[in-house]
Design an enzyme around this catalytic site. Structure first.
Site, PDB file in Angstrom:
ATOM      1  N   HIS A  25     -86.929 -47.972 -34.010  1.00  0.00           N
ATOM      2  CA  HIS A  25     -85.803 -47.030 -34.032  1.00  0.00           C
ATOM      3  C   HIS A  25     -85.642 -46.365 -32.672  1.00  0.00           C
ATOM      4  O   HIS A  25     -84.536 -46.338 -32.107  1.00  0.00           O
ATOM      5  CB  HIS A  25     -86.038 -45.974 -35.119  1.00  0.00           C
ATOM      6  CG  HIS A  25     -84.995 -44.912 -35.173  1.00  0.00           C
ATOM      7  ND1 HIS A  25     -83.999 -44.888 -36.131  1.00  0.00           N
ATOM      8  CD2 HIS A  25     -84.770 -43.815 -34.396  1.00  0.00           C
ATOM      9  CE1 HIS A  25     -83.222 -43.844 -35.929  1.00  0.00           C
ATOM     10  NE2 HIS A  25     -83.675 -43.170 -34.880  1.00  0.00           N
ATOM     11  N   GLU A  26     -86.744 -45.840 -32.135  1.00  0.00           N
ATOM     12  CA  GLU A  26     -86.678 -45.154 -30.846  1.00  0.00           C
ATOM     13  C   GLU A  26     -86.444 -46.141 -29.702  1.00  0.00           C
ATOM     14  O   GLU A  26     -85.686 -45.857 -28.767  1.00  0.00           O
ATOM     15  CB  GLU A  26     -87.964 -44.362 -30.608  1.00  0.00           C
ATOM     16  CG  GLU A  26     -88.213 -43.234 -31.601  1.00  0.00           C
ATOM     17  CD  GLU A  26     -87.093 -42.206 -31.609  1.00  0.00           C
ATOM     18  OE1 GLU A  26     -86.470 -42.001 -30.547  1.00  0.00           O
ATOM     19  OE2 GLU A  26     -86.846 -41.617 -32.668  1.00  0.00           O
ATOM     20  N   HIS A  29     -82.780 -47.018 -29.271  1.00  0.00           N
ATOM     21  CA  HIS A  29     -82.006 -46.028 -28.514  1.00  0.00           C
ATOM     22  C   HIS A  29     -82.116 -46.293 -27.012  1.00  0.00           C
ATOM     23  O   HIS A  29     -81.112 -46.316 -26.287  1.00  0.00           O
ATOM     24  CB  HIS A  29     -82.522 -44.614 -28.801  1.00  0.00           C
ATOM     25  CG  HIS A  29     -82.156 -44.086 -30.151  1.00  0.00           C
ATOM     26  ND1 HIS A  29     -80.877 -44.125 -30.653  1.00  0.00           N
ATOM     27  CD2 HIS A  29     -82.914 -43.479 -31.111  1.00  0.00           C
ATOM     28  CE1 HIS A  29     -80.862 -43.576 -31.855  1.00  0.00           C
ATOM     29  NE2 HIS A  29     -82.086 -43.183 -32.152  1.00  0.00           N
TER      30      HIS A  29
END
Length: 245
Positions: A25-26, A29
Site C-alpha cells: 500500500h505504502e 504511493h
C-alpha cells in the site's frame, strides 16, 4: 486445537497478508509519485515491500495497542510516504492518483488472495485461512482508506476534486501550529527523540480524526457501515476471480 496453538495458527495466517497489505500500500504511493515526477519517496527507500521501512512508532505500534484495548480492533497506520506535490507534473490531478494508488494496490492484492483461495482446499488449513485473511485485510484497508476524510486516501482524493479555494482552507486547518523554542526544549527533556520529532511535526487535525474514529467505533456508530462495506468489497474480490474457477 488448544488456545496457544490456535493463537499461533491465527498469527501465522494473518501476518503475511497484513505485512504485504501495509507494505505494498505504502510502496504504491511512492511508485506512482515517482511515475508522475516526484522521487522523494524513492530516494528515501520507501518504494519497498520491506515492512521495517514503513513502521511508524505511533501509528503502527502504539495506536493499534490502544485501539485493541478500546474497540478490540488493532487499527493503525503506517508511516506516511513523503510526497513533494510541487514536483508533480499536475499537482492537483496527480495527487489524486498518488492517493488512489494505495487502495488500488490493496484491491489488487485482495483479488490475488481470492485467486489463491480457488486453488487451495480446507485440507490445507493454513493456506486456506491465509487466503481468507488476505481477502479480509485488504478489503478492510480499501474501505477504511477510501473514507473521504483527510488524512485518509479518500480524503486526499476529495481534496484534489474540491475547488482550489476550499481545498486551500481545509489544508490550512491541517497544518500543525508553530511551537516556541522553549516548548521544544521542554519536550526534549520529557520524551524520547522519536516521539519528540513526531510531536513537533504532528498534524493536530489528523490525530483528532483518528481519535474521532476510535470513539465512533467504541460506541458502535460505524460498526454496521464498515462491516457491510468490507463484506461487499470482499465479495467483489471473489467475483472477479470466478471466471478462473
Amino acid at each position: 486445537m488448544n488456545s496457544v496453538s490456535g493463537q499461533l495458527f491465527w498469527l501465522m495466517a494473518y501476518v503475511i497478508p497484513v505485512v504485504f497489505a501495509i507494505s505494498l500500500h505504502e510502496a504504491a504511493h511512492g511508485y506512482v509519485a515517482r511515475f508522475f515526477g516526484d522521487s522523494t519517496a524513492a530516494d528515501e527507500g520507501r518504494v519497498s515491500i520491506n515492512p521495517l521501512r514503513h513502521i511508524d512508532p505511533l501509528g503502527t505500534i502504539l495506536l493499534p495497542l490502544v485501539a485493541y484495548w478500546l474497540i478490540q480492533l488493532p487499527f493503525g497506520y503506517a508511516k506516511p510516504v513523503p510526497v513533494d506535490f510541487n514536483r508533480l507534473g499536475n499537482p492537483r490531478r496527480d495527487a489524486a492518483f498518488v492517493a488512489f494508488a494505495g487502495p488500488a494496490a490493496n484491491a489488487a492484492m485482495g483479488t490475488l488472495w481470492a485467486l489463491l483461495g480457488l486453488f487451495v482446499s480446507v485440507r490445507q488449513p493454513l493456506l486456506w485461512e491465509m487466503a481468507r485473511a488476505g481477502i479480509l485485510v485488504n478489503a478492510a484497508m480499501v474501505v477504511f482508506n477510501m473514507i473521504p476524510v483527510p488524512p485518509l486516501d479518500g480524503g486526499e482524493i476529495l481534496m484534489s476534486l474540491l475547488p482550489r479555494r476550499i481545498a486551500t482552507k481545509m489544508e490550512a486547518i491541517r497544518l500543525p501550529p508553530a511551537r516556541p523554542k522553549k516548548t521544544i526544549r521542554l519536550l526534549r527533556r520529557l520524551m524520547p527523540y522519536w516521539l519528540l520529532r513526531r510531536t513537533v511535526r504532528m498534524e493536530v487535525y489528523d490525530m483528532c480524526i483518528f481519535a474521532m474514529f476510535l470513539l465512533l467505533m467504541k460506541f458502535h456508530v460505524l460498526d454496521r457501515f464498515l462491516a457491510r462495506s468490507i463484506y461487499y468489497v470482499s465479495n467483489a474480490f471473489k467475483a472477479v476471480v470466478i471466471p478462473f474457477s
